[in-house]
Design a protein around this motif. Structure first.
Motif, PDB file in Angstrom:
ATOM      1  N   GLN A 298      -4.420  27.711  81.124  1.00  0.00           N
ATOM      2  CA  GLN A 298      -4.731  26.899  79.951  1.00  0.00           C
ATOM      3  C   GLN A 298      -4.520  25.420  80.239  1.00  0.00           C
ATOM      4  O   GLN A 298      -4.243  24.630  79.339  1.00  0.00           O
ATOM      5  CB  GLN A 298      -3.886  27.357  78.755  1.00  0.00           C
ATOM      6  CG  GLN A 298      -4.249  28.729  78.227  1.00  0.00           C
ATOM      7  CD  GLN A 298      -5.590  28.733  77.511  1.00  0.00           C
ATOM      8  OE1 GLN A 298      -5.679  28.430  76.324  1.00  0.00           O
ATOM      9  NE2 GLN A 298      -6.660  29.076  78.245  1.00  0.00           N
ATOM     10  N   GLY A 299      -4.668  25.058  81.520  1.00  0.00           N
ATOM     11  CA  GLY A 299      -4.498  23.658  81.907  1.00  0.00           C
ATOM     12  C   GLY A 299      -5.488  22.732  81.224  1.00  0.00           C
ATOM     13  O   GLY A 299      -5.175  21.582  80.937  1.00  0.00           O
ATOM     14  N   ARG A 300      -6.691  23.263  80.960  1.00  0.00           N
ATOM     15  CA  ARG A 300      -7.711  22.483  80.258  1.00  0.00           C
ATOM     16  C   ARG A 300      -8.453  23.440  79.316  1.00  0.00           C
ATOM     17  O   ARG A 300      -8.828  24.541  79.715  1.00  0.00           O
ATOM     18  CB  ARG A 300      -8.710  21.870  81.246  1.00  0.00           C
ATOM     19  CG  ARG A 300      -8.047  21.061  82.348  1.00  0.00           C
ATOM     20  CD  ARG A 300      -9.064  20.578  83.368  1.00  0.00           C
ATOM     21  NE  ARG A 300      -9.861  21.669  83.906  1.00  0.00           N
ATOM     22  CZ  ARG A 300     -10.800  21.512  84.830  1.00  0.00           C
ATOM     23  NH1 ARG A 300     -11.047  20.319  85.325  1.00  0.00           N
ATOM     24  NH2 ARG A 300     -11.498  22.531  85.281  1.00  0.00           N
ATOM     25  N   VAL A 301      -8.655  22.992  78.110  1.00  0.00           N
ATOM     26  CA  VAL A 301      -9.372  23.800  77.119  1.00  0.00           C
ATOM     27  C   VAL A 301     -10.432  22.934  76.458  1.00  0.00           C
ATOM     28  O   VAL A 301     -10.143  21.817  76.002  1.00  0.00           O
ATOM     29  CB  VAL A 301      -8.408  24.378  76.061  1.00  0.00           C
ATOM     30  CG1 VAL A 301      -9.181  25.078  74.959  1.00  0.00           C
ATOM     31  CG2 VAL A 301      -7.423  25.347  76.711  1.00  0.00           C
ATOM     32  N   ALA A 302     -11.655  23.441  76.412  1.00  0.00           N
ATOM     33  CA  ALA A 302     -12.738  22.702  75.766  1.00  0.00           C
ATOM     34  C   ALA A 302     -12.518  22.651  74.267  1.00  0.00           C
ATOM     35  O   ALA A 302     -12.050  23.618  73.657  1.00  0.00           O
ATOM     36  CB  ALA A 302     -14.080  23.367  76.078  1.00  0.00           C
ATOM     37  N   LEU A 303     -12.834  21.531  73.668  1.00  0.00           N
ATOM     38  CA  LEU A 303     -12.786  21.440  72.209  1.00  0.00           C
ATOM     39  C   LEU A 303     -13.985  22.182  71.620  1.00  0.00           C
ATOM     40  O   LEU A 303     -15.045  22.257  72.253  1.00  0.00           O
ATOM     41  CB  LEU A 303     -12.791  19.982  71.766  1.00  0.00           C
ATOM     42  CG  LEU A 303     -11.417  19.312  71.637  1.00  0.00           C
ATOM     43  CD1 LEU A 303     -10.682  19.314  72.951  1.00  0.00           C
ATOM     44  CD2 LEU A 303     -11.553  17.900  71.084  1.00  0.00           C
ATOM     45  N   PRO A 304     -13.848  22.750  70.422  1.00  0.00           N
ATOM     46  CA  PRO A 304     -14.983  23.454  69.814  1.00  0.00           C
ATOM     47  C   PRO A 304     -16.225  22.571  69.780  1.00  0.00           C
ATOM     48  O   PRO A 304     -16.164  21.392  69.438  1.00  0.00           O
ATOM     49  CB  PRO A 304     -14.477  23.778  68.409  1.00  0.00           C
ATOM     50  CG  PRO A 304     -12.996  23.876  68.558  1.00  0.00           C
ATOM     51  CD  PRO A 304     -12.644  22.828  69.576  1.00  0.00           C
ATOM     52  N   LEU A 369      -7.990  14.179  78.482  1.00  0.00           N
ATOM     53  CA  LEU A 369      -7.169  15.382  78.364  1.00  0.00           C
ATOM     54  C   LEU A 369      -5.861  15.082  77.630  1.00  0.00           C
ATOM     55  O   LEU A 369      -5.389  15.896  76.817  1.00  0.00           O
ATOM     56  CB  LEU A 369      -6.874  15.961  79.752  1.00  0.00           C
ATOM     57  CG  LEU A 369      -8.066  16.518  80.543  1.00  0.00           C
ATOM     58  CD1 LEU A 369      -7.619  16.953  81.933  1.00  0.00           C
ATOM     59  CD2 LEU A 369      -8.713  17.692  79.808  1.00  0.00           C
ATOM     60  N   VAL A 370      -5.276  13.930  77.913  1.00  0.00           N
ATOM     61  CA  VAL A 370      -4.045  13.532  77.220  1.00  0.00           C
ATOM     62  C   VAL A 370      -4.316  13.301  75.739  1.00  0.00           C
ATOM     63  O   VAL A 370      -3.580  13.797  74.869  1.00  0.00           O
ATOM     64  CB  VAL A 370      -3.458  12.252  77.866  1.00  0.00           C
ATOM     65  CG1 VAL A 370      -2.326  11.694  76.990  1.00  0.00           C
ATOM     66  CG2 VAL A 370      -2.944  12.543  79.267  1.00  0.00           C
ATOM     67  N   GLU A 371      -5.363  12.552  75.448  1.00  0.00           N
ATOM     68  CA  GLU A 371      -5.675  12.228  74.051  1.00  0.00           C
ATOM     69  C   GLU A 371      -5.893  13.486  73.207  1.00  0.00           C
ATOM     70  O   GLU A 371      -5.527  13.526  72.036  1.00  0.00           O
ATOM     71  CB  GLU A 371      -6.913  11.333  73.999  1.00  0.00           C
ATOM     72  CG  GLU A 371      -6.666   9.926  74.530  1.00  0.00           C
ATOM     73  CD  GLU A 371      -7.955   9.149  74.767  1.00  0.00           C
ATOM     74  OE1 GLU A 371      -9.047   9.777  74.688  1.00  0.00           O
ATOM     75  OE2 GLU A 371      -7.880   7.936  75.032  1.00  0.00           O
ATOM     76  N   ASN A 372      -6.458  14.522  73.808  1.00  0.00           N
ATOM     77  CA  ASN A 372      -6.772  15.762  73.086  1.00  0.00           C
ATOM     78  C   ASN A 372      -5.785  16.883  73.382  1.00  0.00           C
ATOM     79  O   ASN A 372      -6.076  18.053  73.128  1.00  0.00           O
ATOM     80  CB  ASN A 372      -8.184  16.226  73.461  1.00  0.00           C
ATOM     81  CG  ASN A 372      -9.250  15.244  73.032  1.00  0.00           C
ATOM     82  OD1 ASN A 372      -9.154  14.624  71.983  1.00  0.00           O
ATOM     83  ND2 ASN A 372     -10.288  15.082  73.853  1.00  0.00           N
ATOM     84  N   ALA A 373      -4.622  16.546  73.934  1.00  0.00           N
ATOM     85  CA  ALA A 373      -3.662  17.570  74.341  1.00  0.00           C
ATOM     86  C   ALA A 373      -3.200  18.422  73.167  1.00  0.00           C
ATOM     87  O   ALA A 373      -3.018  17.937  72.045  1.00  0.00           O
ATOM     88  CB  ALA A 373      -2.457  16.917  75.009  1.00  0.00           C
ATOM     89  N   HIS A 374      -2.995  19.700  73.454  1.00  0.00           N
ATOM     90  CA  HIS A 374      -2.483  20.636  72.452  1.00  0.00           C
ATOM     91  C   HIS A 374      -1.106  20.169  71.949  1.00  0.00           C
ATOM     92  O   HIS A 374      -0.286  19.668  72.738  1.00  0.00           O
ATOM     93  CB  HIS A 374      -2.369  22.036  73.078  1.00  0.00           C
ATOM     94  CG  HIS A 374      -2.117  23.130  72.108  1.00  0.00           C
ATOM     95  ND1 HIS A 374      -0.855  23.447  71.656  1.00  0.00           N
ATOM     96  CD2 HIS A 374      -2.962  23.992  71.489  1.00  0.00           C
ATOM     97  CE1 HIS A 374      -0.938  24.466  70.801  1.00  0.00           C
ATOM     98  NE2 HIS A 374      -2.203  24.814  70.681  1.00  0.00           N
ATOM     99  N   PRO A 375      -0.815  20.324  70.656  1.00  0.00           N
ATOM    100  CA  PRO A 375       0.469  19.851  70.122  1.00  0.00           C
ATOM    101  C   PRO A 375       1.685  20.425  70.838  1.00  0.00           C
ATOM    102  O   PRO A 375       2.732  19.766  70.905  1.00  0.00           O
ATOM    103  CB  PRO A 375       0.431  20.301  68.644  1.00  0.00           C
ATOM    104  CG  PRO A 375      -1.030  20.413  68.326  1.00  0.00           C
ATOM    105  CD  PRO A 375      -1.713  20.849  69.588  1.00  0.00           C
ATOM    106  N   SER A 376       1.578  21.640  71.380  1.00  0.00           N
ATOM    107  CA  SER A 376       2.741  22.253  72.038  1.00  0.00           C
ATOM    108  C   SER A 376       3.150  21.506  73.297  1.00  0.00           C
ATOM    109  O   SER A 376       4.287  21.653  73.762  1.00  0.00           O
ATOM    110  CB  SER A 376       2.439  23.710  72.384  1.00  0.00           C
ATOM    111  OG  SER A 376       1.357  23.809  73.308  1.00  0.00           O
ATOM    112  N   VAL A 377       2.260  20.718  73.880  1.00  0.00           N
ATOM    113  CA  VAL A 377       2.611  19.931  75.064  1.00  0.00           C
ATOM    114  C   VAL A 377       3.595  18.829  74.687  1.00  0.00           C
ATOM    115  O   VAL A 377       4.531  18.526  75.423  1.00  0.00           O
ATOM    116  CB  VAL A 377       1.340  19.334  75.695  1.00  0.00           C
ATOM    117  CG1 VAL A 377       1.710  18.485  76.909  1.00  0.00           C
ATOM    118  CG2 VAL A 377       0.366  20.428  76.091  1.00  0.00           C
TER     119      VAL A 377
END
Length: 381
Positions: A298-304, A369-377
């Protein structure tokens, strides 16, 4: 829809003291225990150092919020890639850094490594073609000059655990791409090479995960049994009694573990996110006598809405760093979420204008990737 999606997808230092024992050490005989449980996933300082450029870019724009998020990303575990003979030293560096962290924290480290140097590598796409060719004694070089020293290094570091990903995309190409002459010719080399790696890495502190591509590639109903048979053939070739822990999915891809929004292009598939893919593949693995255990990148996940089909795999945008690595997953066959692909390294000269060659640093992409990082990061579990 199904056919077009499938066709597109095919393109694709000091020793730690012996006592006290670090927390998270597995008891003798606990071969079925989740190797990630109770351990700390290794944070790779070499990758963290690359993100300094990203942090400086944010600070230059007075964006202190994303600069702080970058620091959180730098503290997140990721796998170390060993993709050439010259990169075997990456293992030494990781071992030294993991020992230092283990000594400091008293918690057992599990180091993620990617073994990725098969002859005729990346036979269908070519963006990540490697250094070895089967026409130039590549298989023998792979065994003696790459796999053997790789195995020797991790075997000597008995004070650490290792989760090793074996050859991303390779066996998936043998499931779906034998119509490509280069892949058909590479098939016996791939099978023998991976089987040799499995047999060479049989250490109690080593946990092997064969690459199983992703749900958009092998998750279709027709491909699931073929994939399981291919995996079983290779494990059998490794020799009687040789074991793997399980499989890794979504390496260097962009699929979510749990899709918040089900994308239209997944309509005809039961493997519409990686959790569903693991569950879909499980009965076929078990039928072949293989362990149905998974780790999911899950290092990178596309946005919907970022992709129109699963076949879009190169520097997909918009995307973000995915959920932080964890063993807290809502799927009983999944050992852990991990970051196998180091975010910020390009997939190749494709996907976005100005993208550099595969593996080179792509800082504009890292910033996204940073700007859109998952909140859990940012707010780790």
């Amino acid at each position: 829809m199904r056919v077009s999606s499938l066709v597109a997808a095919l393109a694709t230092g000091g020793l730690v003291a012996a006592t006290p024992k670090p927390k998270g050490s597995s008891p003798p005989g606990a071969v079925d225990a989740n190797p990630f449980k109770g351990k700390t996933q290794f944070v790779n300082p070499a990758w963290a150092a690359k993100l300094e450029q990203t942090k400086k870019a944010f600070l230059a724009r007075n964006d202190t919020v994303n600069a702080a998020k970058t620091e959180k990303v730098q503290q997140t575990s990721s796998f170390v890639w060993v993709s050439r003979i010259a990169e075997l030293s990456n293992i030494d560096d990781a071992i030294a850094a993991a020992r230092k962290a283990q000594k400091k924290t008293g918690r057992r480290q599990i180091v993620g490594l990617v073994l990725y140097n098969l002859p005729d590598r990346d036979c269908s796409a070519g963006e990540s073609a490697g250094e070895l060719s089967s026409d130039k004694n590549g298989l023998e070089i792979y065994k003696t000059e790459f796999v053997k020293p790789f195995a020797d290094k991790v075997a000597a570091a008995k004070d650490l655990d290792f989760a090793i990903v074996l050859e991303p995309d390779s066996l998936a190409n043998l499931v779906t791409n034998l119509g490509i002459e280069f892949c058909a010719n590479a098939a016996p080399v791939y099978r023998e090479g991976i089987a040799y790696a499995i047999s060479s890495l049989q250490q109690p502190n080593v946990h092997l995960y064969i690459d199983a591509a992703h749900g958009g590639w092998l998750g279709w109903d027709d491909n699931l049994p073929l994939a399981a048979k291919e995996f079983a053939e290779v494990v059998k070739l490794a020799g009687e009694g040789k074991k793997i822990r399980g499989f890794v999915t979504n390496v260097s891809n962009y699929n979510p573990f749990h899709a918040v929004v089900r994308e239209n292009f997944t309509e005809w598939s039961n493997s519409w996110d990686e959790s569903h893919y693991a569950s879909s593949l499980t009965p076929f693995l078990e039928k072949e006598g293989l362990p149905a255990r998974f780790i999911v990148d899950q290092g990178r996940v596309a946005l919907p809405g970022a992709r129109k089909e699963w076949g879009e795999w190169c520097n997909v945008a918009p995307a973000g760093f995915g959920p932080a690595p964890t063993t807290r997953v809502n799927n009983t066959v999944v050992d852990a979420l991990v970051w196998v692909k180091p975010g910020g390294e390009s997939d190749g000269e494709c996907g976005l204008a100005g993208a550099p060659k595969a593996g080179q640093w792509f800082d504009e992409y890292a910033q996204m990737l940073v700007e859109n990082a998952h909140p859990s990061v940012v707010h780790k579990w």
